[in-house]
Design a protein around this motif. Structure first.
Motif, PDB file in Angstrom:
ATOM      1  N   UNK A 123       1.041  -1.230   0.043  1.00  0.00           N
ATOM      2  CA  UNK A 123       0.015  -0.071  -0.049  1.00  0.00           C
ATOM      3  C   UNK A 123       0.641   1.325  -0.140  1.00  0.00           C
ATOM      4  N   UNK A 124       0.316   2.339  -0.095  1.00  0.00           N
ATOM      5  CA  UNK A 124       1.066   3.561  -0.253  1.00  0.00           C
ATOM      6  C   UNK A 124       1.765   3.980   0.992  1.00  0.00           C
ATOM      7  N   UNK A 125       0.994   3.542   2.224  1.00  0.00           N
ATOM      8  CA  UNK A 125       1.600   3.929   3.475  1.00  0.00           C
ATOM      9  C   UNK A 125       2.633   2.748   4.204  1.00  0.00           C
ATOM     10  N   UNK A 126       2.499   1.632   3.664  1.00  0.00           N
ATOM     11  CA  UNK A 126       3.106   0.502   4.288  1.00  0.00           C
ATOM     12  C   UNK A 126       3.047  -0.818   3.444  1.00  0.00           C
ATOM     13  N   UNK A 127       4.132  -1.862   3.711  1.00  0.00           N
ATOM     14  CA  UNK A 127       3.714  -2.996   3.100  1.00  0.00           C
ATOM     15  C   UNK A 127       3.624  -4.115   4.195  1.00  0.00           C
ATOM     16  N   UNK A 128       2.811  -5.053   3.947  1.00  0.00           N
ATOM     17  CA  UNK A 128       2.340  -5.987   5.042  1.00  0.00           C
ATOM     18  C   UNK A 128       2.733  -7.102   4.697  1.00  0.00           C
ATOM     19  N   UNK A 129       3.513  -8.153   5.077  1.00  0.00           N
ATOM     20  CA  UNK A 129       3.813  -9.425   4.651  1.00  0.00           C
ATOM     21  C   UNK A 129       3.506 -10.353   5.843  1.00  0.00           C
ATOM     22  N   UNK A 130       2.939 -11.358   5.529  1.00  0.00           N
ATOM     23  CA  UNK A 130       2.532 -12.331   6.646  1.00  0.00           C
ATOM     24  C   UNK A 130       2.774 -14.006   6.238  1.00  0.00           C
ATOM     25  N   UNK A 131       2.982 -14.639   7.188  1.00  0.00           N
ATOM     26  CA  UNK A 131       2.917 -16.024   7.133  1.00  0.00           C
ATOM     27  C   UNK A 131       1.504 -16.513   7.289  1.00  0.00           C
ATOM     28  N   UNK A 159      -3.480 -16.201  10.095  1.00  0.00           N
ATOM     29  CA  UNK A 159      -2.278 -15.548  10.175  1.00  0.00           C
ATOM     30  C   UNK A 159      -1.415 -15.746  11.172  1.00  0.00           C
ATOM     31  N   UNK A 160      -0.394 -16.560  10.942  1.00  0.00           N
ATOM     32  CA  UNK A 160       0.581 -16.858  12.054  1.00  0.00           C
ATOM     33  C   UNK A 160       1.431 -15.915  12.498  1.00  0.00           C
ATOM     34  N   UNK A 161       1.929 -15.020  11.580  1.00  0.00           N
ATOM     35  CA  UNK A 161       2.934 -13.782  11.737  1.00  0.00           C
ATOM     36  C   UNK A 161       2.620 -12.937  10.626  1.00  0.00           C
ATOM     37  N   UNK A 162       2.730 -11.337  11.294  1.00  0.00           N
ATOM     38  CA  UNK A 162       2.515 -10.493  10.308  1.00  0.00           C
ATOM     39  C   UNK A 162       3.558  -9.338  10.583  1.00  0.00           C
ATOM     40  N   UNK A 163       4.374  -9.148   9.591  1.00  0.00           N
ATOM     41  CA  UNK A 163       5.204  -7.756   9.589  1.00  0.00           C
ATOM     42  C   UNK A 163       4.731  -6.454   8.743  1.00  0.00           C
ATOM     43  N   UNK A 164       4.857  -5.460   9.327  1.00  0.00           N
ATOM     44  CA  UNK A 164       4.413  -4.339   8.715  1.00  0.00           C
ATOM     45  C   UNK A 164       5.503  -3.306   8.495  1.00  0.00           C
ATOM     46  N   UNK A 165       5.921  -3.152   7.339  1.00  0.00           N
ATOM     47  CA  UNK A 165       6.901  -2.131   7.107  1.00  0.00           C
ATOM     48  C   UNK A 165       6.353  -0.672   6.654  1.00  0.00           C
ATOM     49  N   UNK A 166       6.426   0.140   7.352  1.00  0.00           N
ATOM     50  CA  UNK A 166       6.035   1.517   7.224  1.00  0.00           C
ATOM     51  C   UNK A 166       6.923   2.212   6.208  1.00  0.00           C
TER      52      UNK A 166
END
Length: 406
Positions: free
Chosen positions: A96-104, A111-118
């Motif tokens: 997205x324009x504000x963040x990239x979400x990556x999940x397992x 959703x076991x794990x979620x990483x949000x890169x702003x």
């Protein structure tokens, strides 16, 4: 007629029958698990011995697990509970324009794990690939030690070509003709599939959320970059000839409105915007998690800037929904992202009151509900694209063990 009798129609082979039956059982475990063998027997129409053999084979392929049955007062041995394997996973990504979400995300939609890169700025396709590959590299020890990863799914806010996952246009990201799927596959060594984010959302809500069991569903997702839509009928995603169906964010709602990225004037996503709602209640993008409470509070004061902005946006949303209702006659419209917040603030009756002159038959058929998967919806939908081939044919997964004798 039982499931076995249906499966054994003329022209089928025993291998085809077995694959069909494996698919039935796996889909039920994926969607409805934990589910008992007894419930699987009833749902499939197969006999108990056949179901036991199918579950055994799916376990040997690493696709389901069995747990101790729930306590019961009934006479006899209780049936074990079958659930999709939690260690069979997909990597799911939503830029997205504000963040990239990556999940397992596990088979079964957790959703076991979620990483949000702003993002400090909107990422280019190359920067996006670098962000995702760095996050996945950080996950490698966990993935290698604990999971079997089937691939990566991308839920992209834009037009994605169905056959190769090429992003033709993601206007708010500024991506054009971006082969991010192919590049990520090369960099990560994983199979990568991509689709429109709202199409991923309608699949997720149809399998696990607010649209389960509903025949005709439209999903509208409101995110930082705009509004997307997805359509499903009978649990099947309707994609259009090239995979671009459902772009309701570009429905005309204001003929004297603002210019849109698409080149038109007065599109839904130029008039119904998250940033305008944030400004109206004195928040910014960093405070987006506070938006639902802030709007609910503002709604109690009819003359407040927040309440006025909610009324304005709901009126425009109603115009788009009228076109959707008249054109598709859906049973349910599921609203996600900040559109779900608008629905919760004004209520279903408040949304329906803005349908105006929607035709009476279609208008009376439809219900408006908020997405139930929350912030996980797009990651779950992206993972479903990865799981789809195995859910269609479980024999694609190799036997890790010899199936147990039932």
């Amino acid at each position: 007629m039982s499931g076995e009798e249906v499966s054994r129609s003329p022209g089928t082979t025993l291998d085809v029958v077995r694959r069909q039956n494996l698919t039935q059982v796996l889909r039920l475990a994926h969607r409805d698990g934990p589910i008992s063998r007894a419930e699987l027997t009833r749902a499939t129409g197969l006999n108990r011995s056949t179901v036991g053999g199918l579950v055994s084979e799916l376990r040997a392929r690493g696709l389901v697990e069995e747990s101790e049955p729930h306590p019961t007062r009934k006479v006899g041995r209780p049936s074990p509970m079958v659930v999709a394997a939690d260690d069979t996973v997909a990597i799911a990504v939503n830029p997205e324009i504000d963040a990239v979400d990556v999940g397992i995300v596990s088979l079964g939609g957790r959703v076991i794990r979620r990483v949000r890169y702003k993002n400090e700025r909107i990422p280019t396709p190359t920067e996006f690939v670098n962000i995702v590959s760095a996050i996945v590299d950080g996950m490698r020890p966990e993935l290698d030690a604990s999971y079997r990863t089937l691939g990566m799914g991308l839920a992209v806010p834009g037009l994605v070509r169905r056959e190769d996952g090429r992003v033709l246009l993601a206007p708010h990201l500024g991506w054009r003709e971006a082969p991010v799927s192919a590049i990520l596959a090369k960099v990560t060594g994983m199979p990568v599939v991509a689709g429109n984010d709202a199409s991923c959302g309608v699949v997720a809500e149809s399998v696990f959320g607010a649209a389960r069991g509903v025949d005709v569903v439209v999903y509208l997702n409101g995110g930082a970059s705009g509004i997307g839509g997805g359509i499903a009928q009978g649990g099947t995603l309707l994609m259009g000839a090239g995979g671009y169906a459902g772009e309701y964010g570009h429905t005309l709602v204001e003929s004297a409105g603002a210019a849109c990225h698409c080149g038109a004037i007065g599109c839904l996503e130029t008039e119904v915007r998250r940033d305008a709602l944030l400004r109206a209640v004195g928040l910014n993008d960093a405070d987006v998690d506070r938006l639902p409470a802030a709007l609910a509070l503002a709604w109690r004061e009819p003359d407040s800037a927040g309440a006025r902005e909610v009324r304005r946006q709901v009126a425009y949303l109603g115009i788009a929904l009228r076109n959707i209702v008249n054109g598709l006659n859906p049973r349910r419209v599921v609203l996600g992202g900040f559109l779900a917040t608008l629905l919760k603030v004004v209520g279903e009756a408040g949304i329906a009151s803005h349908l105006g002159v929607a035709l009476p038959g279609a208008r009376y058929d439809v219900g408006f509900v908020a997405a139930t998967l929350g912030q996980d919806v797009l990651l779950v939908g992206a993972a479903e694209m990865v799981f789809a081939p195995v859910l269609e044919d479980p024999t694609l997964m190799p036997l890790e063990l010899e199936p147990a004798t039932v």
